[in-house]
Design an enzyme around this catalytic site. Structure first.
Site, short mmCIF file in Angstrom:
data_model
loop_
_atom_site.label_atom_id
_atom_site.label_comp_id
_atom_site.label_asym_id
_atom_site.label_seq_id
_atom_site.Cartn_x
_atom_site.Cartn_y
_atom_site.Cartn_z
N CYS A 66 7.37 82.85 36.56
CA CYS A 66 7.09 84.47 36.50
C CYS A 66 6.06 84.25 35.11
O CYS A 66 5.27 85.41 35.37
CB CYS A 66 8.23 85.28 36.12
SG CYS A 66 9.53 85.10 37.08
N VAL A 121 13.57 64.88 47.67
CA VAL A 121 14.69 64.93 48.55
C VAL A 121 14.08 64.95 50.10
O VAL A 121 13.63 65.98 50.24
CB VAL A 121 15.85 65.77 48.48
CG1 VAL A 121 17.10 65.76 49.39
CG2 VAL A 121 16.31 65.73 47.04
N ALA A 177 18.42 74.56 46.50
CA ALA A 177 17.60 75.50 45.86
C ALA A 177 15.88 75.29 45.82
O ALA A 177 15.42 74.90 44.85
CB ALA A 177 17.95 75.46 44.45
N GLY A 198 13.35 76.82 46.85
CA GLY A 198 12.38 77.87 46.74
C GLY A 198 11.65 78.30 47.91
O GLY A 198 12.10 78.20 48.93
N GLU A 246 -7.25 93.04 50.65
CA GLU A 246 -5.50 93.29 51.10
C GLU A 246 -6.01 93.80 52.47
O GLU A 246 -6.52 94.73 52.71
CB GLU A 246 -4.87 94.62 50.13
CG GLU A 246 -3.68 94.92 50.57
CD GLU A 246 -2.68 94.00 50.82
OE1 GLU A 246 -2.14 93.35 49.93
OE2 GLU A 246 -2.13 93.96 51.82
N THR A 250 26.01 77.79 53.32
CA THR A 250 25.43 77.60 54.82
C THR A 250 26.19 77.39 55.86
O THR A 250 27.56 77.66 55.61
CB THR A 250 24.26 76.57 54.70
OG1 THR A 250 25.05 75.15 54.80
CG2 THR A 250 23.41 76.53 53.48
N SER A 251 25.75 77.21 57.14
CA SER A 251 26.66 77.05 58.33
C SER A 251 27.31 75.49 57.83
O SER A 251 28.09 75.25 59.06
CB SER A 251 25.65 76.85 59.49
OG SER A 251 24.63 76.12 59.37
N GLY A 285 18.45 81.35 46.20
CA GLY A 285 17.10 81.49 45.77
C GLY A 285 16.11 82.03 46.93
O GLY A 285 16.57 82.42 47.87
P1 FAD Z 1 11.75 77.98 42.73
O1 FAD Z 1 11.62 78.48 41.20
O2 FAD Z 1 10.55 77.97 43.45
O3 FAD Z 1 12.28 76.39 42.30
C1 FAD Z 1 12.41 75.50 43.52
C2 FAD Z 1 11.92 74.03 43.10
O4 FAD Z 1 12.55 73.19 44.26
C3 FAD Z 1 10.69 73.74 42.85
O5 FAD Z 1 10.46 73.37 41.88
C4 FAD Z 1 10.32 72.71 43.87
O6 FAD Z 1 9.62 71.68 43.44
C5 FAD Z 1 11.67 72.19 44.11
N1 FAD Z 1 12.07 71.54 45.46
C6 FAD Z 1 11.65 72.03 46.70
N2 FAD Z 1 11.91 71.17 47.75
C7 FAD Z 1 12.44 69.99 46.91
C8 FAD Z 1 12.90 68.61 47.50
N3 FAD Z 1 12.91 68.45 48.76
N4 FAD Z 1 13.26 67.75 46.69
C9 FAD Z 1 13.29 68.16 45.26
N5 FAD Z 1 12.81 69.27 44.86
C10 FAD Z 1 12.33 70.41 45.65
N6 FAD Z 1 10.11 86.94 40.05
C11 FAD Z 1 10.69 88.14 39.46
O7 FAD Z 1 11.80 88.48 39.67
N7 FAD Z 1 9.84 88.58 38.59
C12 FAD Z 1 8.57 88.17 38.32
O8 FAD Z 1 7.92 88.75 37.45
C13 FAD Z 1 7.99 87.11 39.10
N8 FAD Z 1 6.91 86.55 38.74
C14 FAD Z 1 6.29 85.40 39.60
C15 FAD Z 1 5.08 85.04 39.29
C16 FAD Z 1 4.47 84.02 40.09
C17 FAD Z 1 3.45 83.36 39.95
C18 FAD Z 1 5.62 83.16 40.96
C19 FAD Z 1 5.15 82.04 41.69
C20 FAD Z 1 6.90 83.63 41.19
C21 FAD Z 1 7.16 84.86 40.46
N9 FAD Z 1 8.42 85.29 40.74
C22 FAD Z 1 8.84 86.52 40.01
C23 FAD Z 1 9.50 84.86 41.73
C24 FAD Z 1 10.40 83.92 40.98
O9 FAD Z 1 9.71 83.12 40.30
C25 FAD Z 1 11.26 83.15 42.26
O10 FAD Z 1 11.96 84.02 42.72
C26 FAD Z 1 12.20 82.24 41.65
O11 FAD Z 1 11.69 81.36 40.86
C27 FAD Z 1 12.86 81.46 42.70
O12 FAD Z 1 13.79 80.55 42.30
P2 FAD Z 1 14.07 79.24 43.54
O13 FAD Z 1 15.16 78.57 42.46
O14 FAD Z 1 14.73 79.72 44.35
O15 FAD Z 1 12.89 78.62 43.59
#
Ligand code: FAD
Length: 564
Positions: A53, A91, A122, A124, A191, A285-286, A294
């Site tokens: 963020c 992974v 998780a 992302g 946009e 999950t299932s 996330g």
């Molecule tokens: P992520 O934070 O994306 O983490 C997932 C991680 O999993 C990544 O580091 C990735 O490398 C890793 N990964 C994926 N696949 C694999 C694999 N196969 N093996 C190993 N590792 C793996 N949200 C807000 O609420 N407020 C904000 O102000 C805000 N600002 C943001 C600004 C930006 C620029 C961005 C990009 C996002 C923003 N968000 C904001 C959204 C927020 O960051 C995400 O919702 C949050 O980080 C999600 O968390 P997550 O753990 O699901 O995924």
């Protein structure tokens, strides 16, 4: 339920894929619930637990040191929490029968298998990069990771970037616009929708569009990128579907993200209709041994009950905690998401919670029957007599069945986040507009008003539901032959009014009521809807069929005015 209730004798192996918001929060919470669990965090990137963020502000040099973005290091995870963090470990696949994952260590290019009792996904989301011509040209970036932001910063310096095109006017696009302008870069936002912040309703977003333009941003709406070209070794050119071209030194793609579901999909886990990993309210999950949290998951919308994908940090963190709890035998449930979000751009705060009117209309078109009403208001963030009061625009959407608050949006320079947070809690507690009316909120002149904007929203909505002041809306004005009464003073009326409106200033109303028709509905309006509410109430008490047009001429202008 979890795999091992008696956690400290069980020592389950908890493997977590993804080490940022959802994954890191799951790992540390699991440790707080069990001293004996073996917890391994796999992260394919070079950092764990970083603040994505904060990345736009790092690009804008508001945050100047990279290490400030790192919330926790692998050493801290190891020393403080006894969690095994494996960076640059990707992974590759899940063997659900054997309860193992296959991992590639990117530092050695070797792969290995790792067993689990509970696996938490998780991973992302991935920024959407449509396969447009030229999309892979140098200088076209998405922003998701620290290395992405470093690349953008390096590119700006190396190429002395002066002009940027941002594709997408959602919150990341707007934050990037603010931060690039801060660095002296001229920004154009393209946009596809007819307003920026597509998640909001049109008339709320108008203020944001004008504010961007006032801050020097070029806004191109209702147009989409068709492709990119590079002219020699010089500038990029961004071509749009309508035939326009924009020269740019760099491009930021910010058209949204897609849940990262490849691991889950390849393992045969259920993927939902919105494209996320399907989980139940315990984040399972299932597969009974696999949880997911996330941005990658699809969960229920708290207000509508529909499946939804909401990529926000708050839900990711809470879901991580819940997954850890249920794995370790606790009876935790995720309530659903209500999309509470905030964004700051050029000093303007934009925040929302719950559903928008647009979403309700879309759901109703698809067969749902959500009966709703809306009100608009423009309260000061604190009392007007205390220096520095700033007005905000608020829109409240609520159920006409029982008064339940369904959603709120607000835009303004001050105090916006506070009001939306209060309403967010109201929504979470299934509170009604009558509860907002009665909410006891802190007040002193420098902070608010004895009737806080939240109270006012509740009062206006409650007046509507009780029939004391049923609102009328601008979009319906053209469809009626009602008598339109402008109750502003003469100079305001002279400066511009609704066609056909008759002016009787509020202060003269009681002495001029005989001028009003008794056989037609009377619709009252003023600047923001307050004086016209007084007028409508007086008229109703004098047996006129009168209604107030919600939000006054300000709202009319927001609805009628083009966004850019
Ligand atoms: P992520 O934070 O994306 O983490 C997932 C991680 O999993 C990544 O580091 C990735 O490398 C890793 N990964 C994926 N696949 C694999 C694999 N196969 N093996 C190993 N590792 C793996 N949200 C807000 O609420 N407020 C904000 O102000 C805000 N600002 C943001 C600004 C930006 C620029 C961005 C990009 C996002 C923003 N968000 C904001 C959204 C927020 O960051 C995400 O919702 C949050 O980080 C999600 O968390 P997550 O753990 O699901 O995924």
């Amino acid at each position: 339920m979890g795999i091992d209730k008696d956690t400290d004798t069980g020592s389950p192996r908890i493997l977590i894929v993804g080490g940022v918001a959802g994954g890191a929060s799951c790992a540390t919470r699991a440790r707080r619930l069990s001293e004996t669990a073996k917890i391994v965090l796999m992260e394919r990137g070079p950092y764990v637990s970083f603040a994505n963020c904060g990345l736009p502000y790092y690009v804008g040099d508001v945050i100047t040191e990279e290490e400030k973005l790192i919330v926790a290091t692998p050493e801290l995870f190891r020393n403080r929490f006894n969690i095994d963090v494996r960076l640059q470990n990707n992974v590759l696949s899940i063997d659900r029968d054997r309860h193992e994952i296959e991992v590639e260590d990117l530092t050695t290019s070797t792969s290995y298998r790792e067993p689990y009792d509970a696996l938490v996904l998780a991973p992302g989301a991935t920024p959407i990069r449509p396969p447009l011509p030229g999309i892979d040209l140098p200088g076209i970036y998405s922003i998701r990771t620290i290395p992405d932001s470093q690349d953008i910063k390096d590119w700006i310096v190396r190429n002395n970037a002066r002009k940027a095109v941002i594709v997408g006017g959602g919150f990341i696009g707007l934050e990037m616009a603010d931060n690039l302008v801060r660095r002296g870069i001229a920004v154009t936002i393209i946009e596809m929708q007819n307003h920026v912040m597509p998640a909001l309703d049109y008339e709320v977003a108008t203020t944001i569009g004008s504010h961007l333009v006032a801050n020097g941003v070029t806004l191109v709406l209702e147009d989409a990128v068709a492709g990119f070209e590079r002219h020699g070794s010089g500038n990029l050119v961004v071509n749009t579907k309508s035939g326009k071209s924009f020269a740019a030194d760099m491009v930021i793609m910010a058209i949204g993200v897609r849940p990262e579901v490849s691991l889950a999909k390849n393992a045969g886990l259920e993927i939902g209709g919105r494209g996320g990993i399907r989980v139940d309210d315990r984040m399972k999950t299932s597969d009974d041994h696999i949880w997911a949290v996330g941005d990658a998951v699809e969960v229920r919308d708290y207000v509508t009950g529909e499946w939804t994908v909401i990529p926000l940090a708050g839900p990711a963190n809470r879901q991580g905690r819940i997954a850890a709890g249920t794995i370790l035998g606790r009876d935790f449930k995720f309530r659903g998401v209500q999309a509470t979000a905030v964004c700051g751009v050029f000093g303007l705060t934009i925040a929302s919670t719950g559903v928008t009117e647009n979403t309700i209309m879309r759901l109703n078109k698809a067969g749902r029957k959500i009966d709703y009403e809306k009100v608009y208001l423009y309260p000061g963030h604190h009392v007007s007599y205390y220096p520095g009061a700033k007005n905000m625009m608020m829109k409240l959407v609520f159920s006409t069945e029982d008064g339940r608050v369904l959603g709120a949006q607000a835009v303004g320079e001050e105090g916006v986040d506070k009001r939306i947070d209060v309403i967010s809690m109201a929504i979470q507690n299934r509170a009604t507009v009558f509860d907002l009316e009665e909410a006891e909120l802190c007040y002193a002149p420098q902070y608010g008003a004895a009737k806080d904007p939240v109270n006012l929203a509740g009062m206006i909505a409650a007046n509507a539901l009780r029939g004391d002041s049923p609102p009328f809306h601008w979009e319906d004005v053209k469809k009626t032959n009602a008598f339109i009464l402008d109750v502003r003073n003469q100079s305001e009326y002279a400066a511009g009014h609704i066609e056909g409106a008759v002016n009787i200033p509020l202060n003269d109303l009681r002495t001029r009521m005989q001028e009003l028709p008794t056989d037609r509905e009377i619709l009252t309006y003023c600047t923001v809807g307050q004086r016209s509410y007084y007028a409508a109430r007086a008229l109703r008490l004098h047996k006129f069929n009168a209604r107030n047009i919600s939000g006054g001429i300000y709202t009319y202008e927001k609805l009628e005015r083009p966004q850019a």
